[in-house]
Write a protein that holds these residues in place. Structure first.
Motif, PDB file in Angstrom:
ATOM      1  N   ARG B  13       0.970  -1.125  -0.091  1.00 26.61           N
ATOM      2  CA  ARG B  13      -0.096  -0.080  -0.016  1.00 26.61           C
ATOM      3  C   ARG B  13       0.787   1.049   0.008  1.00 26.61           C
ATOM      4  NH1 ARG B  13      -5.176  -2.289   1.709  1.00 26.61           N
ATOM      5  NH2 ARG B  13      -3.961  -3.240   3.389  1.00 26.61           N
ATOM      6  N   ILE B  16       2.391   1.787  -3.442  1.00 31.71           N
ATOM      7  CA  ILE B  16       1.674   2.331  -4.407  1.00 31.71           C
ATOM      8  C   ILE B  16       1.291   3.824  -4.229  1.00 31.71           C
ATOM      9  CG2 ILE B  16      -0.665   2.212  -5.218  1.00 31.71           C
ATOM     10  CD1 ILE B  16      -0.735  -0.728  -4.641  1.00 31.71           C
ATOM     11  N   GLU B  17       1.456   4.250  -2.988  1.00 30.78           N
ATOM     12  CA  GLU B  17       1.187   5.716  -2.670  1.00 30.78           C
ATOM     13  C   GLU B  17       2.545   6.424  -3.035  1.00 30.78           C
ATOM     14  OE1 GLU B  17      -1.421   7.565  -1.798  1.00 30.78           O
ATOM     15  OE2 GLU B  17      -2.410   5.346  -2.096  1.00 30.78           O
ATOM     16  N   LYS B  20       2.553   6.755  -6.740  1.00 33.39           N
ATOM     17  CA  LYS B  20       1.760   7.721  -7.129  1.00 33.39           C
ATOM     18  C   LYS B  20       2.186   9.057  -6.921  1.00 33.39           C
ATOM     19  CE  LYS B  20      -2.977   5.669  -6.928  1.00 33.39           C
ATOM     20  NZ  LYS B  20      -3.957   5.250  -5.979  1.00 33.39           N
ATOM     21  N   VAL B  29      -0.131   5.790 -12.880  1.00 33.72           N
ATOM     22  CA  VAL B  29      -0.159   4.988 -11.896  1.00 33.72           C
ATOM     23  C   VAL B  29      -1.621   4.658 -11.881  1.00 33.72           C
ATOM     24  CG1 VAL B  29       0.372   4.298  -9.487  1.00 33.72           C
ATOM     25  CG2 VAL B  29       1.959   5.758 -10.532  1.00 33.72           C
ATOM     26  N   THR B  31      -4.736   1.787 -10.250  1.00 34.35           N
ATOM     27  CA  THR B  31      -5.226   0.629  -9.795  1.00 34.35           C
ATOM     28  C   THR B  31      -6.782   0.513  -9.933  1.00 34.35           C
ATOM     29  OG1 THR B  31      -5.732   2.273  -7.707  1.00 34.35           O
ATOM     30  CG2 THR B  31      -3.684   1.094  -7.421  1.00 34.35           C
ATOM     31  N   SER B  53      -1.242  -5.669  -8.413  1.00 29.99           N
ATOM     32  CA  SER B  53      -1.387  -4.671  -7.426  1.00 29.99           C
ATOM     33  C   SER B  53      -1.622  -3.388  -8.032  1.00 29.99           C
ATOM     34  CB  SER B  53      -0.626  -4.692  -6.348  1.00 29.99           C
ATOM     35  OG  SER B  53      -0.312  -6.129  -6.120  1.00 29.99           O
ATOM     36  N   VAL B  54      -0.894  -3.240  -9.009  1.00 30.85           N
ATOM     37  CA  VAL B  54      -0.835  -1.704  -9.545  1.00 30.85           C
ATOM     38  C   VAL B  54      -0.311  -1.840 -10.778  1.00 30.85           C
ATOM     39  CG1 VAL B  54       1.192  -1.329  -8.259  1.00 30.85           C
ATOM     40  CG2 VAL B  54      -0.115   0.755  -9.133  1.00 30.85           C
ATOM     41  N   ILE B  99       3.882  -4.930  -9.074  1.00 32.15           N
ATOM     42  CA  ILE B  99       3.616  -3.771 -10.012  1.00 32.15           C
ATOM     43  C   ILE B  99       3.915  -4.302 -11.374  1.00 32.15           C
ATOM     44  CG2 ILE B  99       4.814  -1.632 -10.594  1.00 32.15           C
ATOM     45  CD1 ILE B  99       6.047  -1.633  -7.894  1.00 32.15           C
TER      46      ILE B  99
END
Lengths: 517, 517
Positions: B13, B16-17, B20, B29, B31, B53-54, B99
């Motif tokens: 998590r 991913i943040e 971004k 990016v 999701t 996941s992304v 990813i």
């Protein structure tokens, strides 16, 4: 890997004893000082040579495994050796001593598969022998990689070689080596790949060993792919200058006609050939292109010749001459193939030659040639130029007699390499790195790329046993450079390894007697 | 490498943040659950698919470096994605999440060097687009690797692809990829090699990444070599059986005439084409060879056609038909190229197809075909056969409608692979390993060979981040197999990763909206 420790002189002595005890055949393990020296030194190379501690002549993969196990046990460097034609010191000894593995007795052609266009052989068989065998057996195929005449398959694979035919057939890095049986530094035996023409089953491990120069494994069996042997002929033309010749080459290659070879020969080369070439033909002393044309029939050869001639003339080529028969074609090509010897003779009695090798994108070839010619002419060194023009691969034979001239030549080679790299090219098109081109790898490829090579090397050979000091692996400082016979002998005396040769004189280069079959 | 630890769901998590936050451009990016699913699943592949996941859409090498640094920081798997045409699950997601790096926006041709016959481009550009661009610009060159029409350069390099032209031009493993810029698992950027046609400057690192399927690095820029675009035509003939056809192929190839492609099409294929092929031509329902001939001139094409026809007839070939004009040649070739779609139509409404890929030495092709045909016919499964006969590369399209039939097909594929390996061949000639052929690598190559691949993988990617579970690296057990849309959705719900898709329905396959340019 600078902190790697090899065995002590005592370990090496025990290793050699164990090698001798491992083989019940005679003449397998040699500590004959002539053998040790000859295997660590090439008379055509101007990099330092170092004798080995011991030379072993395996006959099989199993023999090689035995040797590598002893090397592991006693931490002895292992230096593979086959045709001994390499020009960058690929097989010189390790300064602390080591085992030279001479595969020249593993020289059997094992299987010929005409229907599959492939052949299985041992690493010590020569490409010329393969082609003679195919011809004699009536097989309509040949192996198209054509480096030095005595080169053998193991070294050809390990060097990533090519030659004049690369214009049509590509290099060792294309798909001529289908698979290889390899003894890894651990002593494990692997086969890289199946015998099918194509495979996408994981990493292309055959390619890993092509150009690795024996630093990752010893090749003990190879499947090579063959090509149809087609009728050929030879044509030549002279050009006002190298740029015009190169422009002609580019346009001809993009026509897609049957060109097997395109060689660029400068006016000095033609002069040398007039004086010392094997044929009696006299050429105009001007820059020339020599073409080898190929095609399945006389009419296709004639069509190719017509197209090539038109392009040649468009770019200012004159004196077009197409061989009228096989004899004339052979004579023309023999004059080209004799480059090294007519070049040496051109330098006069006692002359030696340094054969260079760089490669650039073909459009940059004229710049490379002109700047190099200017540099050499300013130095006063005599030289000839031979280029595989169709690939942008450029050789110069730099001639010298004295140590001082050799020093000048060394500087010329260095600058030629830097020039090629600046032109988006490489320090070596086909001769490989050995010890001669090590210093240029960072400049050409960048640190990250060379470090990736080192990462792979460390993973596959964690003890740094295989051909240390070559390519870019394990930096070794040699005791001193060897540049002639007298200093060679001096070096042997000073060599801190196992060998006490102080009472022996250096013998002229010959194949070790134990090799003769 | 089984004990490797990836980041926790919380790490992912945060990763991913951070992704971004790393890009100030929008739509980089994603999701979006559709994106995640579509990128982890192929509608033409019958191996399990897993959503990512992304998904990140880089525009440059620097963007890819940013992504890989985040992946390192949060220990997230990285799965490269370009044309998405691969058939063995090369781009499916990692079961624990990861990813997906979709390079499809890196689709620029950067430089065309006509004189050097090369071209520099980004990995997301397609081979068809390259060839169209060259044609439109009047450059007399083309890029000869021809896998699936939508395949792009990055994936073509990473898969070690080929296609119908490999008979004349070889595969991705020949010398079509001169160099590559690669982002390594560490985030370091390297360029494998100079732009010169030939180089022997150390290991051939370009080749290291060919066939590595993204497990060693992400390709961000490539120099490809081009070939002269020559006139071609098409000829076809029917044969009494596959053995006769193969014998003709062997003799024709050894003549060294201008053969660009030789395709073997079985009688079922011809039947399917009569019913559903794009041209209106009706073929005899018999085993056929389709030839694409090439030559620099009409006369050389005519000569090749004469020679091929003679050999065809010698081996019992009949109904020889040489295209009379370009339109007829295009129509014939379109019928061949439509193999997948006419094959699927042949199976009837709702039919699906499993496209297999094995390769054997060409002399073994008839045995492979006959034994495979016998096996399939006993199973009651409908099928067509297409082979790149000139390379011994054999595909069968196995048709099914139900889960039970799919199970039968899976068994047929398994036995076909084992048969190819027993015939000195490979589990994959051109589609690669992905997850579909992993189980066969030990059998084909032996444990030592696969272990050497793993040694290299561990050295280059010690954290096991790049495309885990593919080729043979990091064994992952997927939650359960996904064999249809309903179970796919079920799987997504059960997927223990980051994504909560329980309220979403699966959308039909389309390019993600963020991709549209």
């Amino acid at each position: 890997m600078g902190s790697l420790k090899y065995g002590s002189p005592d370990d090496f002595r025990r290793g050699i004893e164990e090698l001798k005890a491992s083989f019940d055949r005679e003449d397998v393990v040699s500590t004959n000082p002539d053998d040790l020296l000859i295997h660590g030194f090439s008379p055509n190379v101007w990099h330092p040579g170092v004798p080995h501690s011991v030379v072993v002549y395996p006959l099989s993969t199993e023999d090689v495994v035995k040797i590598v196990k002893v090397a592991n046990k006693y931490r002895m460097p292992v230096i593979p050796y086959s045709g001994a034609t390499s020009l960058e010191g690929q097989f010189v000894g390790h300064v602390g001593g080591g085992i030279c593995v001479d595969v020249s007795r593993m020289d059997k052609i094992l299987e010929i598969h005409e229907a599959d266009s492939d052949l299985i052989c041992q690493p010590g068989v020569g490409w010329m022998e393969i082609n003679e065998t195919l011809k004699e057996s009536g097989t309509p195929l040949f192996f198209p990689l054509d480096p030095a005449p005595s080169a053998t398959i193991g070294g050809m694979l390990s060097t990533g070689c090519s030659g004049t035919n690369a214009v049509r057939y590509g290099t060792a890095k294309a798909e001529w080596f289908l698979n290889a049986t390899v003894v890894l530094p651990s002593g494990e035996v692997i086969k890289t790949r199946s015998r099918s023409r194509k495979s996408s089953a994981g990493f292309d491990l055959t390619k890993l060993f092509i150009g690795a120069e024996g630093t990752l494994g010893i090749i003990t069996e190879v499947t090579i792919r063959l090509a149809p042997a087609l009728p050929t002929t030879v044509a030549i033309a002279q050009f006002p200058d190298v740029r015009k010749a190169t422009e002609a080459v580019i346009e001809i290659l993009n026509k897609g006609v049957g060109i097997q070879c395109v060689e660029l020969l400068d006016s000095a080369f033609m002069d040398a050939t007039n004086l010392y070439g094997p044929s009696s033909r006299k050429y105009t002393v001007a820059d020339h292109l020599f073409f080898k044309l190929q095609g399945p029939s006389a009419s296709s050869l004639a069509e190719t010749a017509r197209i090539v001639k038109t392009v040649v003339q468009k770019h200012g080529g004159t004196n077009w001459s197409l061989a009228e028969n096989e004899k004339e074609a052979d004579d023309l090509w023999a004059d080209r193939k004799n480059a090294h010897y007519s070049g040496l003779a051109y330098g006069g009695v006692g002359c030696k030659g340094w054969s260079t090798d760089v490669c650039v994108p073909i459009s940059k070839l004229p710049d490379l040639v002109y700047e190099t010619q200017k540099d050499i002419e300013q130095s006063g060194i005599k030289y000839t130029i031979v280029g595989h023009a169709g690939d942008g691969n450029f050789h110069s034979l730099l001639l010298f007699k004295t140590d001082e001239e050799l020093k000048v030549v060394r500087g010329l080679v260095h600058r030629m390499v830097e020039r090629a790299i600046a032109l988006d090219g490489t320090c070596t098109g086909e001769h490989g790195v050995g010890i001669g081109k090590k210093e240029f790898l960072y400049e050409e490829l960048g640190e990250g790329t060379v470090e990736l090579m080192k990462t792979i090397k460390r993973a596959v050979d964690p003890l740094g046993l295989f051909n240390p000091g070559k390519v870019k692996f394990v930096e070794v400082s040699f005791v001193r450079e060897i540049e002639g016979r007298s200093s060679l002998r001096e070096n042997m005396i000073k060599e801190p390894g196992l060998i006490d040769n102080s009472t022996r004189l250096f013998s002229p280069y010959k194949r070790p007697s134990t090799f003769q079959k």
